[in-house]
Design a protein around this motif. Sequence first.
Motif, PDB file in Angstrom:
ATOM      1  N   SER A   1     -44.799 -32.367 -11.198  1.00  0.00           N
ATOM      2  CA  SER A   1     -43.358 -32.582 -11.072  1.00  0.00           C
ATOM      3  C   SER A   1     -42.993 -32.967  -9.640  1.00  0.00           C
ATOM      4  O   SER A   1     -42.233 -33.913  -9.409  1.00  0.00           O
ATOM      5  N   ALA A   2     -43.575 -32.252  -8.681  1.00  0.00           N
ATOM      6  CA  ALA A   2     -43.327 -32.573  -7.272  1.00  0.00           C
ATOM      7  C   ALA A   2     -43.910 -33.939  -6.919  1.00  0.00           C
ATOM      8  O   ALA A   2     -43.333 -34.688  -6.122  1.00  0.00           O
TER       9      ALA A   2
ATOM     10  N   ASP B   1     -41.622 -36.755  -8.100  1.00  0.00           N
ATOM     11  CA  ASP B   1     -40.422 -36.862  -7.257  1.00  0.00           C
ATOM     12  C   ASP B   1     -40.720 -37.519  -5.912  1.00  0.00           C
ATOM     13  O   ASP B   1     -39.866 -38.197  -5.340  1.00  0.00           O
TER      14      ASP B   1
ATOM     15  N   PRO C   1     -37.345 -40.835 -17.766  1.00  0.00           N
ATOM     16  CA  PRO C   1     -37.761 -39.631 -17.031  1.00  0.00           C
ATOM     17  C   PRO C   1     -38.689 -38.719 -17.827  1.00  0.00           C
ATOM     18  O   PRO C   1     -39.621 -38.145 -17.261  1.00  0.00           O
TER      19      PRO C   1
END
Length: 463
Positions: free
Chosen positions: A186-187, A190, A227
């Motif tokens: 997830s990081a 981003d 997304p």
Amino acid sequence: MMIDPEVIERIAVDQASLRAGVGLAKPAKWSALGHSLDETLLWGECAGSGARPYRVMVDARDMGSKCTCPSRKFPCKHVIGLLYLCAEQRAPFTPGTPPEWVGEWLARRRPKAAGTAAVTVRSAGDTPDLEAVRQPQGPPPDDDPKAEERRLAAAVKRTEETTQAARDALDTLEQWIGDQLRLGLSAFVDAMPVRCRQIAARLVDGKASALASRVDEMPSRILALPPAERMQAAVVELSQLVQLACAFRSQPDQPAIRRQICTAEPRDSVLTHPETLFVDATWEVVASNQRMQRGKLMMQTTWLLNLDKDGPRFAMLVDFSHGSGMSRGSLPLPGACFRGKVAFYPAPMPLRAILLEHDPLPLTDTLPDWRECPPLRTALNEILLAEPWQLDIPLMLPAGRIVRDESSKLWWHAAKGDIALPLLENVETVWLGSDLPSSVALWANHRITMLAAQSVWGRLSHG
């Protein structure tokens, strides 16, 4: 005089030199620009911090260069700037006799430059190879019978050094991939643009420039997806990078694998390789698109469809240029047909090719006869089993139509069977609901991008 911008990028010591050189490619900074009548020598004077300008000279036969600046980098930023100035024709170069200072430098290096041939520049579908650029071509001097032996030994050494540097770069890449997994996907999603740009720069320094471009463009591919699908797409792309790294360690000399890591072979190497496939057929230009790569390098991809029964179904032509756009040259526009000969780069599933000759065919009102396509799953699995790291896979789709579901997402549905594929991009309204007897699309990240289709309305083109 023409210099291929890709050659410049390949001979640059590092990205810092490349950026600095691009910044110096401004006519106001230069004077006394010229080239020899045989277009083998290039020279100019670049204004520096001192009273006297730096004298810069290049021998295009082997990309040897000299600059009077104190830089320890070779080539320095002034050489890069001069080459870009010529490649992009930003300033006029006066043909004539080289100045005395160029002649003196050439005389000192003549034993190394003797017998060299001009570097191949700006050929359709041809990405220059750094090892070929640095390696003088042609027979050895008659007075030195061991010159050829030394030349071949030096070429082997350079290849080994490039292979080892690429292996080290792949070690760094795999460690980086492990770090992303430990920090959390997830990081990673981003922060993809920044993280991918950093590792891409390290891959360039490790002579893995082709892989660097792929990693640098990964954020744009993944962020174009919804997304909810980005994390899965990131896992797929990272796993493909690991597969590619393992394949290179196992077969570093395999052309199709090395091409994915380092750079594509020069045109002459492709044409003389024993595994090169030559196909003379009738072709349709299906689609052509451009995209900007790292270092302001414009890449143009043209997809050809083989209308005959022999040879691969598709051919992909790749061309490069620096700047905001590039000319298509004499290649017909999408939808046109021609008779031509192409040479496919050696690969388990030949796709990338060089267009050797073409003869445009007369335009007709009837659609070209697209060959009957094999089962979709069979065609896709065959390619992925041979080269599982492929990003864009051209496919011929059977009869079907494009529909919009309840959430406004677009899908291609086969007329027979239960196959349905989601679309990556929107299409014009005329595509929706129309019966499409056959279509051409690109498969990537479990989605398709429509390139062209035959319909009751005629030929449909996307983009």
